[in-house]
Structures are given as C-alpha cells and as structure tokens.
Design a protein around this motif. Sequence first.
Motif, mmCIF file in Angstrom:
data_model
loop_
_atom_site.group_PDB
_atom_site.id
_atom_site.type_symbol
_atom_site.label_atom_id
_atom_site.label_comp_id
_atom_site.label_asym_id
_atom_site.label_seq_id
_atom_site.Cartn_x
_atom_site.Cartn_y
_atom_site.Cartn_z
ATOM 1 N N MET A 18 0.894 -1.157 0.180
ATOM 2 C CA MET A 18 0.052 0.129 -0.071
ATOM 3 C C MET A 18 0.854 1.394 -0.059
ATOM 4 S SD MET A 18 -3.094 -0.933 -0.053
ATOM 5 C CE MET A 18 -4.114 0.616 0.787
ATOM 6 N N PRO A 19 0.430 2.309 -0.719
ATOM 7 C CA PRO A 19 1.142 3.677 -0.720
ATOM 8 C C PRO A 19 0.973 4.375 0.726
ATOM 9 C CG PRO A 19 -0.879 3.791 -1.707
ATOM 10 C CD PRO A 19 -0.829 2.524 -1.289
ATOM 11 N N SER A 20 1.816 5.303 0.999
ATOM 12 C CA SER A 20 1.818 6.237 2.199
ATOM 13 C C SER A 20 0.855 7.496 1.707
ATOM 14 C CB SER A 20 3.061 6.658 2.235
ATOM 15 O OG SER A 20 3.577 7.450 1.540
ATOM 16 N N GLY A 21 0.471 8.076 2.870
ATOM 17 C CA GLY A 21 -0.460 9.372 2.585
ATOM 18 C C GLY A 21 -1.700 9.107 2.248
ATOM 19 N N ILE A 22 -2.271 7.821 2.911
ATOM 20 C CA ILE A 22 -3.900 7.545 2.877
ATOM 21 C C ILE A 22 -4.560 8.469 3.443
ATOM 22 C CG2 ILE A 22 -5.125 5.754 2.861
ATOM 23 C CD1 ILE A 22 -2.980 3.708 2.382
#
Length: 229
Positions: A213-217
């Motif tokens: 998963m990416p960061s900044g969610i």
Amino acid sequence: MRLQSVKIFVILILSVIFTSCGSTFIYFKKDNRVKSAISDKGNPPESVQLTNINIDLGNWRLDALSASPKADYLALGMAEINSPTSNSNGKLEIYSNFGRTLKYTFKDSDLKSMIESQADLTYPSAVYAFHPFNLGYENNKILIAHIQPWTTSDLTPQDVGLKINLETGKAVSVEFFPRTARPALPEHGSKNKFDFEVINGEMFVNGKKLNGMPSGIDPDLHDEVTAYN
C-alpha cells in the motif's frame, strides 16, 4: 483409477481452501483521488497489488466512500462548496466493475426528485443542495444514502435515508430522521471480517502493516470488502 480419484480429491480440497479465503478489495482516498488495491488470499491479507483505479475528485470534497458487500459497486458521496454557500452542490456517484465504470451520477436535482417521489412532498426553493454524507448497504444491490438537505431558511429539514436499487438506478424508499439521531447502517460480514485502520497515512490490518500500500492515505476515507469467489 484409484490414483485418479485421489488427484481429483486433492484438487477439490485445494479449491475449497483457496475459495473460502476470498479476496479483499480495498478502496482509499489519496491526493484527492480514489484508488484501489486487491489483496492476496491471506487470512488476514499480508500484501496487496495496486490496481489502475484513479478517480479524480476535482473540486469536489469526498465525504463518504462505501463498497457493496460483494464489491460489485462503489459509492462516493461528495460536496462542492462554493461562494456564496447557496451555490454549493451535493453529488452521489456509483461505480461498477470494481470502480472502473461510472454507472450513475446523481446530482442535487436527481436526489431531490427521488426523495420527493417516494415521500410525496415538495421541498421549498430555500433548499439548495442535497448532500450525501454517509453511505451503507441493505444488501449487495440496495444502497442506503444518508442525505442532508441544505437550506437558506431558518427551518432545518430532517435528514433523509434514501434507498436506491443499483441494478435499476431507481429509488426504493425513504425515511426521515433528526440530524442528532442518525440511524445505524446495516453491518455485513464481508466488510468487517478484518480490522483495517490507517495510522500516519499507512494502512494496517489486524494491527500489522499491509505491504504494497502507498503512504499518504486519508485516515477516514477507506473501505474494504472480503468477497468470496
């Protein structure tokens, strides 16, 4: 013949194991866009593969995001805040095909008409927007949208629970409730099988960081469905 029977039995057992786990579909907001991922068949999932879903929200503020219990539909409740405030708008978007296809767009006038037709009422001209602020599902095809009418008058209209059949795009029923007494939405096992949360912009499942998963969610705007094959 006996060996062939054993092979068939093993294949059936493996099929049951894999299909019983299901796949977890994840939707989330990041950088003013709605994106998605699909997990491996872990129990709970340990990693995901990002998809090409990339819904640009533009000038709209996303206030509600909810996938149906089998991940057939994705609903987005939005508001566009303008100056003067009476020029603001609400909008409900419904996507199918795992978020790839925009199936319906319900603007203020559409939501107003659906509510009025089900309740046999007519809103005054002072009611200028219909804001979908909370979303859930009665079942996989019936969406429940909690909608707040915005008005320039001193009288405050009740909030509305509007049910929409997502196969037809038609209203099914409405209920009205005070703004301080919002009814609970139905719960579904496919949507609370695992405990997902976002901490400092990163997603965790059952307390463990989800790989891929990416960061900044966005910590508040994500939804997950574990659907069975």
